[in-house]
Write an enzyme that holds these catalytic residues in place. Structure first.
Site, mmCIF file in Angstrom:
data_model
loop_
_atom_site.group_PDB
_atom_site.id
_atom_site.type_symbol
_atom_site.label_atom_id
_atom_site.label_comp_id
_atom_site.label_asym_id
_atom_site.label_seq_id
_atom_site.Cartn_x
_atom_site.Cartn_y
_atom_site.Cartn_z
ATOM 1 N N GLY A 11 -1.965 4.330 14.156
ATOM 2 C CA GLY A 11 -1.985 3.166 15.043
ATOM 3 C C GLY A 11 -0.754 2.303 14.799
ATOM 4 O O GLY A 11 -0.090 1.848 15.738
ATOM 5 N N LYS A 181 -5.272 23.719 16.099
ATOM 6 C CA LYS A 181 -5.020 22.862 14.936
ATOM 7 C C LYS A 181 -6.251 22.849 14.030
ATOM 8 O O LYS A 181 -6.132 22.869 12.803
ATOM 9 C CB LYS A 181 -4.665 21.444 15.404
ATOM 10 C CG LYS A 181 -4.115 20.589 14.288
ATOM 11 C CD LYS A 181 -3.454 19.324 14.767
ATOM 12 C CE LYS A 181 -2.874 18.573 13.576
ATOM 13 N NZ LYS A 181 -3.208 17.172 13.561
HETATM 14 P P1 NAP Z 1 -6.132 5.231 8.876
HETATM 15 O O1 NAP Z 1 -4.784 5.029 8.293
HETATM 16 O O2 NAP Z 1 -7.320 5.235 7.975
HETATM 17 O O3 NAP Z 1 -6.333 4.109 10.000
HETATM 18 C C1 NAP Z 1 -7.535 3.971 10.700
HETATM 19 C C2 NAP Z 1 -7.629 2.538 11.153
HETATM 20 O O4 NAP Z 1 -8.761 2.405 12.027
HETATM 21 C C3 NAP Z 1 -7.831 1.534 10.017
HETATM 22 O O5 NAP Z 1 -6.835 0.540 10.116
HETATM 23 C C4 NAP Z 1 -9.213 0.952 10.286
HETATM 24 O O6 NAP Z 1 -9.341 -0.419 10.010
HETATM 25 C C5 NAP Z 1 -9.299 1.112 11.780
HETATM 26 N N1 NAP Z 1 -10.669 1.017 12.302
HETATM 27 C C6 NAP Z 1 -11.734 1.815 12.066
HETATM 28 N N2 NAP Z 1 -12.808 1.380 12.744
HETATM 29 C C7 NAP Z 1 -12.405 0.276 13.433
HETATM 30 C C8 NAP Z 1 -13.049 -0.630 14.301
HETATM 31 N N3 NAP Z 1 -14.343 -0.490 14.636
HETATM 32 N N4 NAP Z 1 -12.339 -1.656 14.816
HETATM 33 C C9 NAP Z 1 -11.034 -1.832 14.503
HETATM 34 N N5 NAP Z 1 -10.357 -0.996 13.678
HETATM 35 C C10 NAP Z 1 -11.040 0.044 13.146
HETATM 36 O O7 NAP Z 1 -6.212 6.596 9.718
HETATM 37 P P2 NAP Z 1 -5.007 7.477 10.318
HETATM 38 O O8 NAP Z 1 -4.394 8.249 9.221
HETATM 39 O O9 NAP Z 1 -4.143 6.630 11.177
HETATM 40 O O10 NAP Z 1 -5.826 8.496 11.197
HETATM 41 C C11 NAP Z 1 -6.302 8.226 12.509
HETATM 42 C C12 NAP Z 1 -6.592 9.580 13.165
HETATM 43 O O11 NAP Z 1 -5.349 10.236 13.383
HETATM 44 C C13 NAP Z 1 -7.412 10.533 12.275
HETATM 45 O O12 NAP Z 1 -8.311 11.269 13.036
HETATM 46 C C14 NAP Z 1 -6.357 11.428 11.645
HETATM 47 O O13 NAP Z 1 -6.856 12.689 11.276
HETATM 48 C C15 NAP Z 1 -5.376 11.531 12.801
HETATM 49 N N6 NAP Z 1 -4.026 11.900 12.356
HETATM 50 C C16 NAP Z 1 -3.420 11.187 11.361
HETATM 51 C C17 NAP Z 1 -2.139 11.549 10.963
HETATM 52 C C18 NAP Z 1 -1.426 10.788 9.870
HETATM 53 O O14 NAP Z 1 -0.345 11.235 9.458
HETATM 54 N N7 NAP Z 1 -1.940 9.679 9.374
HETATM 55 C C19 NAP Z 1 -1.491 12.637 11.575
HETATM 56 C C20 NAP Z 1 -2.136 13.326 12.596
HETATM 57 C C21 NAP Z 1 -3.416 12.955 12.978
HETATM 58 P P3 NAP Z 1 -9.344 -1.049 8.525
HETATM 59 O O15 NAP Z 1 -7.888 -1.157 8.164
HETATM 60 O O16 NAP Z 1 -9.983 -2.369 8.760
HETATM 61 O O17 NAP Z 1 -10.118 -0.118 7.671
#
Ligand code: NAP
Length: 302
Positions: A11, A181
Site C-alpha cells: 500500500g 503464482k
Molecule cells: P503489510 O505490510 O502487512 O500491510 C498490510 C496493511 O494493511 C497494514 O498496514 C495494516 O494496518 C493494513 N490493514 C489491515 N486491515 C486493515 C483495516 N481493516 N483497515 C485499515 N488498514 C488495514 O502487508 P503487505 O506486505 O503490503 O501485503 C499486502 C498483500 O500484498 C498480501 O496479500 C501480500 O501477500 C501481497 N504482496 C506483498 C508483497 C510485498 O513485497 N510486501 C509482494 C507481492 C504481494 P496496520 O499497519 O494498522 O496493521
C-alpha cells in the site's frame, strides 16, 4: 482520487509512487489510534536504494464518510473480507476496487461482500517490507498484472500507473496468473519453512519438489487452468536457482512470528483438490506438516 486501504508495504509503495507523480491519494487507516500514530510519524517514508523520502500524504480512518470511487485494497489476504465489509457503505455507484492480495480465496470473499462494484485482481512480483511503522523499503523491482475475469476491458486509469512508474500489464487471464503464482508458492515456500532453509536449500530435495509439482499440475488441470500448469516444474527449479540466497516470504513470516497467508495458498490448493474429489497425498501431507509446524509456534492456521 485513489483511496488506499492499508498503509503497509505494498500500500505504501503504491501510495507514494502515485502521489509523487501528481495523482491524488488518500490513505485509509484502521482507526483513530493509527491515524494519530501516522500523523506523529509525519507521513509515509519510502526507502529506495538506501535513500529515504517522506511523503506527508493525506490520511483518514476507514470509517470516514467521504464516498470512494476507486479503492486499492492493500491489506493481507486474511484481513481483506472484513476490511471490504467495513468500507462497503462508502463505495460510490460504479466504484472500482483493486485487490492486491496474494493467493486465492480472498478475492471471491471480497467480491461477495461488494456485489455492486467492479473488482480488479492484481498479481505482483514487486517486493517491499516495513522497516518500521509507516516506513516502507522498496526491496525488489517487479511487475504487476491486473485483470478482471468478468470484464476484459482495461480501465482508463492504467496510464496513471505508467506515469507513476508502476510497471504493469492488463492481463486477459488474471486467474491463470494467480493460480500459477499460487502453485509456485506451494512448491517452494512451505518446504523452506519445514526445512528452515533459504530457497536454494531446496536443491537438496529434488524428488520431493518433482512429486509436488506433478500433483500441482494435476490440480491446475482439474481446476481448468492448464496454461498455469505448463512447465511448472522447470519454472520452480529456475526460481530456486535464481533466488537461492533469499528466504521465502513465508519463511520470513514464520521466523518473525507473523501470521502467514497459508489459508490462501497451500490451504486453498488442498481445499480445491477436495472440492474436486482429487486425492493429492503429497500436497495434503505438506499442508498437515506445515499446519503442525505453525501450531507448535503458536501461529494461526487460517
Ligand atoms: P503489510 O505490510 O502487512 O500491510 C498490510 C496493511 O494493511 C497494514 O498496514 C495494516 O494496518 C493494513 N490493514 C489491515 N486491515 C486493515 C483495516 N481493516 N483497515 C485499515 N488498514 C488495514 O502487508 P503487505 O506486505 O503490503 O501485503 C499486502 C498483500 O500484498 C498480501 O496479500 C501480500 O501477500 C501481497 N504482496 C506483498 C508483497 C510485498 O513485497 N510486501 C509482494 C507481492 C504481494 P496496520 O499497519 O494498522 O496493521
Amino acid at each position: 482520487m485513489w483511496h488506499i486501504l492499508g498503509a503497509g508495504s505494498l500500500g505504501g509503495l503504491w501510495a507514494t509512487r502515485l502521489a509523487r507523480s501528481g495523482v491524488p491519494v488518500q490513505l485509509l487507516l484502521r482507526d483513530a489510534e493509527r491515524l494519530t500514530a501516522y500523523r506523529r510519524a509525519g507521513g509515509l517514508t519510502l526507502v529506495e536504494q538506501r535513500r529515504a523520502q517522506r511523503y506527508p500524504l493525506p490520511a483518514q480512518t476507514i470509517d470516514d464518510g467521504e464516498p470512494i470511487q476507486r479503492l486499492l485494497l492493500a491489506c493481507k489476504a486474511y484481513d481483506a473480507e472484513a476490511a471490504a465489509a467495513r468500507i462497503a457503505p462508502r463505495l460510490a455507484q460504479g466504484a472500482e476496487v483493486i485487490l492486491l492480495q496474494n493467493g486465492l480465496g480472498s478475492q471471491d470473499a471480497v467480491a461477495k461482500r461488494l456485489p455492486e462494484v467492479r473488482c480488479i485482481l492484481a498479481s505482483s512480483t514487486e517486493g517491499a517490507f516495513r522497516e518500521a511503522d509507516f516506513r516502507v523499503v522498496f526491496a525488489g523491482h517487479g511487475h504487476t498484472w491486473l485483470g478482471d475475469p468478468l470484464d476484459l476491458s482495461p480501465p482508463g486509469w492504467l496510464e496513471e500507473l505508467q506515469r507513476s512508474g508502476i510497471t504493469h500489464d492488463w492481463s486477459l487471464d488474471i486467474l491463470g496468473r494467480l493460480w500459477r503464482k499460487l502453485a509456485l508458492n506451494c512448491a517452494i515456500n512451505p518446504l523452506t519453512v519445514l526445512y528452515d532453509c533459504r530457497n536454494g536449500g531446496l536443491s537438496d530435495h529434488p524428488a520431493e519438489i518433482a512429486t509436488l509439482c506433478a500433483e500441482l499440475c494435476e490440480l491446475l488441470q482439474t481446476c481448468g487452468q492448464p496454461t498455469a500448469a505448463e512447465n511448472l516444474h522447470d519454472d520452480v527449479l529456475r526460481i530456486i536457482q535464481a533466488t537461492a540466497a533469499n528466504y521465502s516470504s513465508m519463511h520470513q513470516d514464520v521466523a518473525q512470528g507473523r501470521r502467514t497467508e497459508i489459508a490462501y495458498l497451500l490451504g486453498y490448493a488442498c481445499a480445491a483438490a477436495r472440492r474436486h474429489q482429487r486425492v493429492l497425498p503429497h500436497l495434503d501431507s505438506l499442508h498437515q506438516r506445515l499446519l503442525a509446524h505453525l501450531d507448535r509456534r503458536g501461529l494461526p492456521s487460517h
